[in-house]
Design a protein around this motif. Structure first.
Motif, PDB file in Angstrom:
ATOM      1  N   VAL A  37       0.414  -1.252  -0.313  1.00  0.00           N
ATOM      2  CA  VAL A  37      -0.150   0.020  -0.155  1.00  0.00           C
ATOM      3  C   VAL A  37       0.887   1.285  -0.290  1.00  0.00           C
ATOM      4  CG1 VAL A  37      -1.381   1.461   1.418  1.00  0.00           C
ATOM      5  CG2 VAL A  37      -1.872  -1.562   1.625  1.00  0.00           C
ATOM      6  N   GLN A  38       1.945   1.162   1.186  1.00  0.00           N
ATOM      7  CA  GLN A  38       2.598   2.628   1.075  1.00  0.00           C
ATOM      8  C   GLN A  38       3.752   2.022   0.102  1.00  0.00           C
ATOM      9  OE1 GLN A  38       5.053   1.716   4.900  1.00  0.00           O
ATOM     10  NE2 GLN A  38       4.584   4.109   5.310  1.00  0.00           N
ATOM     11  N   SER A  39       3.866   0.793  -0.395  1.00  0.00           N
ATOM     12  CA  SER A  39       4.759   1.856  -1.919  1.00  0.00           C
ATOM     13  C   SER A  39       4.128   2.478  -3.207  1.00  0.00           C
ATOM     14  CB  SER A  39       5.979   0.209  -1.988  1.00  0.00           C
ATOM     15  OG  SER A  39       6.354   0.130  -2.074  1.00  0.00           O
ATOM     16  N   GLY A  40       2.693   1.496  -3.391  1.00  0.00           N
ATOM     17  CA  GLY A  40       1.616   2.153  -4.489  1.00  0.00           C
ATOM     18  C   GLY A  40       1.317   3.750  -4.171  1.00  0.00           C
ATOM     19  N   GLN A  41       1.631   4.579  -2.845  1.00  0.00           N
ATOM     20  CA  GLN A  41       0.818   5.606  -2.770  1.00  0.00           C
ATOM     21  C   GLN A  41       2.569   6.433  -2.874  1.00  0.00           C
ATOM     22  OE1 GLN A  41      -1.084   7.016   1.225  1.00  0.00           O
ATOM     23  NE2 GLN A  41       0.266   8.233   1.486  1.00  0.00           N
ATOM     24  N   LEU A  42       3.450   6.302  -2.705  1.00  0.00           N
ATOM     25  CA  LEU A  42       4.231   6.750  -2.942  1.00  0.00           C
ATOM     26  C   LEU A  42       4.558   6.668  -4.683  1.00  0.00           C
ATOM     27  CD1 LEU A  42       7.652   7.840  -1.938  1.00  0.00           C
ATOM     28  CD2 LEU A  42       8.459   5.423  -3.088  1.00  0.00           C
ATOM     29  N   MET A  43       4.171   5.872  -5.296  1.00  0.00           N
ATOM     30  CA  MET A  43       4.342   5.618  -6.330  1.00  0.00           C
ATOM     31  C   MET A  43       3.791   7.402  -7.189  1.00  0.00           C
ATOM     32  SD  MET A  43       6.578   3.741  -7.883  1.00  0.00           S
ATOM     33  CE  MET A  43       7.477   4.367  -6.434  1.00  0.00           C
ATOM     34  N   SER A  44       2.577   6.915  -6.897  1.00  0.00           N
ATOM     35  CA  SER A  44       1.718   8.147  -7.004  1.00  0.00           C
ATOM     36  C   SER A  44       1.841   9.330  -6.847  1.00  0.00           C
ATOM     37  CB  SER A  44      -0.139   7.106  -5.874  1.00  0.00           C
ATOM     38  OG  SER A  44      -0.911   8.992  -5.877  1.00  0.00           O
ATOM     39  N   ASN A  45       2.067   9.826  -5.932  1.00  0.00           N
ATOM     40  CA  ASN A  45       2.828  11.171  -5.198  1.00  0.00           C
ATOM     41  C   ASN A  45       4.049  10.949  -6.499  1.00  0.00           C
ATOM     42  OD1 ASN A  45       1.323  11.049  -2.714  1.00  0.00           O
ATOM     43  ND2 ASN A  45       2.469  10.804  -1.167  1.00  0.00           N
ATOM     44  N   LYS A  46       4.583  10.366  -6.364  1.00  0.00           N
ATOM     45  CA  LYS A  46       5.930  10.949  -7.202  1.00  0.00           C
ATOM     46  C   LYS A  46       5.189  10.761  -9.083  1.00  0.00           C
ATOM     47  CE  LYS A  46       9.037  10.857  -4.638  1.00  0.00           C
ATOM     48  NZ  LYS A  46      10.167  12.163  -4.874  1.00  0.00           N
ATOM     49  N   ASP A  47       3.958  11.037  -8.480  1.00  0.00           N
ATOM     50  CA  ASP A  47       3.459  10.383 -10.485  1.00  0.00           C
ATOM     51  C   ASP A  47       4.153  10.004 -11.779  1.00  0.00           C
ATOM     52  OD1 ASP A  47       1.352  12.566 -10.410  1.00  0.00           O
ATOM     53  OD2 ASP A  47       2.911  14.922 -10.346  1.00  0.00           O
ATOM     54  N   VAL A  48       4.630   8.470 -11.627  1.00  0.00           N
ATOM     55  CA  VAL A  48       4.359   7.954 -12.068  1.00  0.00           C
ATOM     56  C   VAL A  48       3.773   7.446 -13.087  1.00  0.00           C
ATOM     57  CG1 VAL A  48       5.489   5.325 -12.062  1.00  0.00           C
ATOM     58  CG2 VAL A  48       6.668   6.824 -11.005  1.00  0.00           C
ATOM     59  N   LYS A  49       4.145   7.357 -13.956  1.00  0.00           N
ATOM     60  CA  LYS A  49       2.154   7.142 -15.395  1.00  0.00           C
ATOM     61  C   LYS A  49       2.800   5.190 -15.028  1.00  0.00           C
ATOM     62  CE  LYS A  49       1.568  11.276 -15.721  1.00  0.00           C
ATOM     63  NZ  LYS A  49       0.738  10.917 -14.699  1.00  0.00           N
ATOM     64  N   ALA A  50       3.859   4.055 -15.396  1.00  0.00           N
ATOM     65  CA  ALA A  50       3.918   3.117 -14.967  1.00  0.00           C
ATOM     66  C   ALA A  50       5.140   2.673 -14.135  1.00  0.00           C
ATOM     67  CB  ALA A  50       4.184   2.588 -16.662  1.00  0.00           C
ATOM     68  N   VAL A  51       4.488   1.583 -13.780  1.00  0.00           N
ATOM     69  CA  VAL A  51       5.782   0.730 -12.889  1.00  0.00           C
ATOM     70  C   VAL A  51       5.924  -0.222 -13.385  1.00  0.00           C
ATOM     71  CG1 VAL A  51       5.928  -1.002 -10.872  1.00  0.00           C
ATOM     72  CG2 VAL A  51       4.820   1.947 -10.592  1.00  0.00           C
TER      73      VAL A  51
END
Lengths: 287, 121, 277
Positions: B52-66
C-alpha cells in the motif's frame, strides 16, 4: 524450492512429532518452527545457534509524567483500554496505533520500540533451522512468524534447497495465516475425535480461503476407528487426499523424552515406516 | 514519460528487483531522456501494509507505469486506483527494461501476479 | 469468581478439564474463549438462546467531502490507507479499528462502519450457563471476540474459562483477571517446555495458578521435579486411560463415562476455592 507447512487447527495432534520425522527423512531442506509462542521443535533438533537477532515490532505508548496534565483525552480515545486511571500504559493491551501520541495536547506521549522476542538461524544435524522465541507476555506473534519464514526462505534460496518444512501453530488466526502464506502444501494433522474433526473442518476452510493446497494425515487413528472413517469420508466429500493413518504409539513419547525424532529412535517401527511412506508421497505429489 | 523500475541497485545498470513493495530501490526515470532518480525504498523494514505504502509513493511521484517482477493484491489495487500501468514479469537491467518499454512490447498486467505477503519471503 | 483453564501446549486437555469441572460443580457459567477452535459446546451440547455478531470498526470515506489531503494515511500506524492524488483506498484487513483516521480528518469525511469478524452465542444446559465465541474463517484477529466473551462474565457466579493454547495475545486476553488459573500439562518434554512459558506469563500477569498433570503416567518425572523446585502446587493428576480417550473422542464428558471422576472434580474445585481464599 517447495514449501510445506504442518498445521492442525486443534492443538496436540502431533504436528511437531511429524515435522521432526520429516526433518530426518527429507533431503536438502531448511526447517522452520513457526509455533513461536509455544515452540517445541528445538527440543528434538537441538540447534546450535549461528545468528541471533532482536524482534523489534510495532511500538508502545509511554507517557512522560512531567509533561502530562492528566486531561484524560488519551484515555477517552484509546480503543484498547490500555491507559489506566493513573495514566500508565499497559504494554500488553497497547496496540501501538499512535492515536494517543498524535492527539495528546501536551505532547507527553512518545511511541517506543521494544524488543518483543528473538529470532535465530541455527545449524542442526538435519540441516539449517530458522526459529524464534517470543518474549514473555508479548503479542505480534504473526509478525514473528513472517520473520521466521523469511529467514528460512533466504537460506533456502541461497542454498538452492528442495524443501522448506515449517512446523505451524494451532488455531486458525493470525500466526496460522502468516505461516500458510505462499506454501505449496498445507499438511493437516488431525485425530479421530469429534473435536479433531470439528477443528480440521475449520482449518481446511481457512487454508482454502487463502488458496493453500491441502493434504491430510489422521494420527492415532485406532483410538476411535469409527471416527477415523468419518474423517476419511469427510475428506472424500471435500476432495482432500488422506496421505496416511498413524496408529497410537507410545514409542513416540519415548523418542520425545530421549530428544530424538521417531525415525532416529525407532527407525524400523511401524510408525516410522508409515511416516517414510507419507514423506515419499509428499515428495512425489506436491508441486 | 515518467516510469518506475524496481531495482537492486541505484544505477541504470542495476538488476531488476522482482519484488515491488519490498524492492531495494525505486528507479524513477524519464523514458525519453533516461534522466533518473534512485529512491532507496523507505518501506523496506515495514511489517505490514508495505505494498500500500509503496503504491502511494508511486502516486506521489506522478509515475505513469511501474515495471517490476511481481505485484501483490494490495499494491495492485493501489496502483490501479492511481491509474498507473503495472507491468510484471520483468527481468534484466533497468536500462534494458526502459529500452524494451519504449518499443511498446511490454503489456500492462490485468491482475496481481502473486498472493499477499509474497514479498516477505 | 473466575477460574481459567490454560495450557501452553495444545491438546493437553484444557477443554476436558473445563467441561468436567463445570459439569461437576453444576451451577456455573462456562465461557469458551478458544474462539479459533472452540470445542466446549461439542461436549456440553447447550441449548443456544441467542447469537450476536462481533464487529470491529473500520473507516469509510465520503469522497464528496474528501479533499485528498492524506492526513488519514499519515496517522494510520497499520498502513491500511492509501491516499492517492484523486482517490483514497482503505484496506480493511490491515485495519485494527483504532479510530485515529476519523478523529484527525480535517474534512470530517470519515465515518466508521462495522465489519463483522465473528459471533458470540449464549445458551444453557440444565443450570449450566454457556457463552462461546467463534472467529469467522479467514479472520486474523481473535482478541476482540475474546474480549466480548469475557464481557459476559457474571461476577455473582462461578465462571470457568476455557482458554486457547499458546502463550501470546489470545491466551493472555483469556486468562488475565482470573482469580485462579488451572495450568493443564502433560509430563513430556514438549508439555514441560510450554508449561514453563505459561508459568512465566501467569507470574507476569499476577494470576495465581496450580498445575494439573494429565496423562500423568506417560513421559517422565521432570514436570513434577520442576513444580517442586518452583513451589508450584500440583492440584490434580489424571492417568492415561483408553476409556477416557475414547469418551473424549465421542464428545462425552469423563464424569459421564467414569462417574467416579465426579468426586475428583468436585475435590479439584474445593482445592481451588481454598487457594483463592
Amino acid at each position: 524450492m517447495r514449501e510445506l507447512v504442518i498445521i492442525s487447527g486443534k492443538g496436540g495432534t502431533g504436528k511437531t512429532i511429524i515435522t521432526g520425522a520429516f526433518a530426518s527423512l527429507a533431503k536438502n531442506k531448511v526447517l522452520a518452527d513457526c509455533d513461536v509462542d509455544a515452540a517445541d521443535l528445538h527440543l528434538i533438533l537441538k540447534p546450535k545457534i549461528k545468528e541471533e537477532q532482536e524482534f523489534l515490532s510495532g511500538t508502545e505508548a509511554v507517557i512522560n509524567k512531567d509533561l502530562c496534565n492528566e486531561c484524560g483525552l488519551c484515555r477517552r480515545l484509546c480503543r484498547f483500554d490500555a491507559i489506566s486511571e493513573d495514566f500508565l500504559v499497559n504494554p500488553i493491551a497497547c496496540e501501538g496505533c499512535n492515536f494517543c501520541a498524535f492527539a495528546c495536547p501536551q505532547k507527553a506521549i512518545a511511541m517506543q520500540k521494544n524488543p518483543k522476542g528473538k529470532y535465530f538461524v541455527s545449524d542442526t544435524k538435519f540441516g539449517h533451522f530458522a526459529h524464534a522465541k517470543l518474549g514473555i507476555a508479548q503479542d505480534n506473534s504473526g509478525k514473528l512468524v513472517s520473520l521466521v519464514k523469511k529467514q528460512a526462505n533466504e537460506i533456502g534460496q541461497k542454498l538452492k534447497s528442495d524443501w522448506i518444512i515449517i512446523d505451524g501453530s494451532p488455531g486458525i488466526g493470525c500466526p496460522v495465516i502468516a505461516s500458510m502464506s505462499g506454501v505449496n502444501c498445507a499438511l493437516i494433522v488431525t485425530e479421530p475425535t469429534m473435536s479433531g474433526l470439528h477443528d480440521a473442518d475449520r482449518i481446511i476452510k481457512t487454508a482454502r480461503h487463502f488458496n493453500a493446497p491441502i493434504k491430510l494425515i489422521i494420527n492415532k487413528y485406532d483410538l476411535n476407528p469409527v471416527m477415523s472413517k468419518k474423517i476419511e469420508a469427510y475428506c472424500k466429500n471435500n476432495d482432500i487426499s488422506v496421505l496416511g493413518k498413524l496408529a497410537f504409539d507410545k514409542t513416540v513419547v519415548e523418542a520425545m523424552v530421549e530428544g530424538k525424532t521417531i525415525i532416529e529412535y525407532a527407525p524400523n517401527s511401524e510408525t516410522s515406516n508409515k511416516l517414510r511412506e507419507i514423506w515419499n508421497k509428499i515428495d512425489n505429489e506436491v508441486i | 514519460m515518467k516510469i518506475c523500475i524496481t531495482s537492486q541497485g541505484d544505477s541504470l545498470e542495476s538488476q531488476i528487483d522482482k519484488k515491488f513493495g519490498r524492492c531495494l530501490y525505486f528507479i524513477i526515470a524519464d523514458s525519453e531522456t533516461l534522466e533518473f532518480e534512485a529512491i532507496k525504498n523507505p518501506n523496506l523494514d515495514g511489517m505490514g501494509g508495505v505494498g500500500v505504502q509503496s503504491g502511494q509513493l508511486m502516486s506521489n511521484k506522478d509515475v505513469k507505469a511501474v515495471l517490476t517482477g511481481n505485484v501483490g493484491p494490495n499494491a495492485f489495487q493501489t496502483l490501479q486506483a492511481a491509474k498507473i500501468d503495472i507491468i510484471t514479469g520483468i527481468s534484466g537491467t533497468v536500462k534494458e527494461t526502459i529500452e524494451k518499454y519504449k518499443t511498446g512490447e511490454l503489456k500492462p498486467a490485468e491482475k496481481p501476479s502473486v498472493d499477499s505477503n509474497f514479498g516477505k519471503k | 469468581m473466575i477460574i481459567s483453564i490454560a495450557s501452553g501446549k495444545g491438546g493437553t486437555g484444557k477443554t476436558t478439564i473445563a467441561i468436567n469441572l463445570a459439569l461437576a460443580i453444576g451451577k456455573v457459567h462456562l465461557l469458551d474463549c478458544d474462539v479459533e477452535e472452540p470445542n466446549s459446546h461439542i461436549f456440553i451440547k447447550p441449548q443456544i438462546n441467542s447469537k450476536a455478531p462481533v464487529y470491529i470498526s473500520v473507516p469509510e470515506i465520503d469522497k464528496s467531502k474528501c479533499d485528498f489531503c492524506g492526513k488519514c494515511s499519515e496517522v494510520c500506524a497499520y498502513k491500511a490507507i492509501a491516499a492517492l492524488k484523486t482517490d483514497v483506498l482503505i484496506f480493511k484487513e490491515l485495519c485494527h479499528g483504532c479510530g485515529a483516521c476519523e478523529y484527525f480528518c480535517p474534512q470530517k469525511a470519515i465515518k466508521e462502519v462495522n465489519r463483522n469478524i465473528g459471533f458470540i452465542e449464549t445458551g444453557e444446559k440444565g443450570n449450566l450457563l454457556f457463552t462461546g465465541g467463534k472467529l469467522n474463517i479467514g479472520e486474523a484477529m481473535a482478541s476482540p471476540i475474546i474480549k466480548e466473551v469475557k464481557n459476559r462474565v457474571k461476577p455473582e457466579m462461578i465462571n470457568i474459562i476455557d482458554a486457547p493454547p499458546g502463550t501470546s495475545c489470545s491466551m493472555i486476553e483469556s486468562v488475565s483477571n482470573s482469580d485462579f488459573c488451572v495450568l493443564v500439562t502433560e509430563p513430556t518434554p514438549f508439555g514441560l517446555n510450554d508449561m514453563i512459558l505459561s508459568v512465566e506469563v501467569l507470574r507476569k500477569l499476577n494470576v495465581p495458578f496450580g498445575v494439573l498433570i494429565n496423562r500423568s503416567d506417560l513421559g517422565d518425572d521432570k514436570t513434577v521435579e520442576y513444580c517442586e523446585n518452583e513451589n508450584i502446587p500440583i492440584i490434580m493428576k489424571i492417568p492415561f486411560a483408553k476409556n477416557i480417550a475414547k469418551a473424549y473422542s465421542q464428545g462425552k464428558p469423563i464424569i459421564e463415562a467414569l462417574p467416579e471422576y465426579r468426586k475428583k472434580f468436585i475435590a479439584l474445585y474445593e482445592n481451588i476455592k481454598e487457594r483463592i481464599k
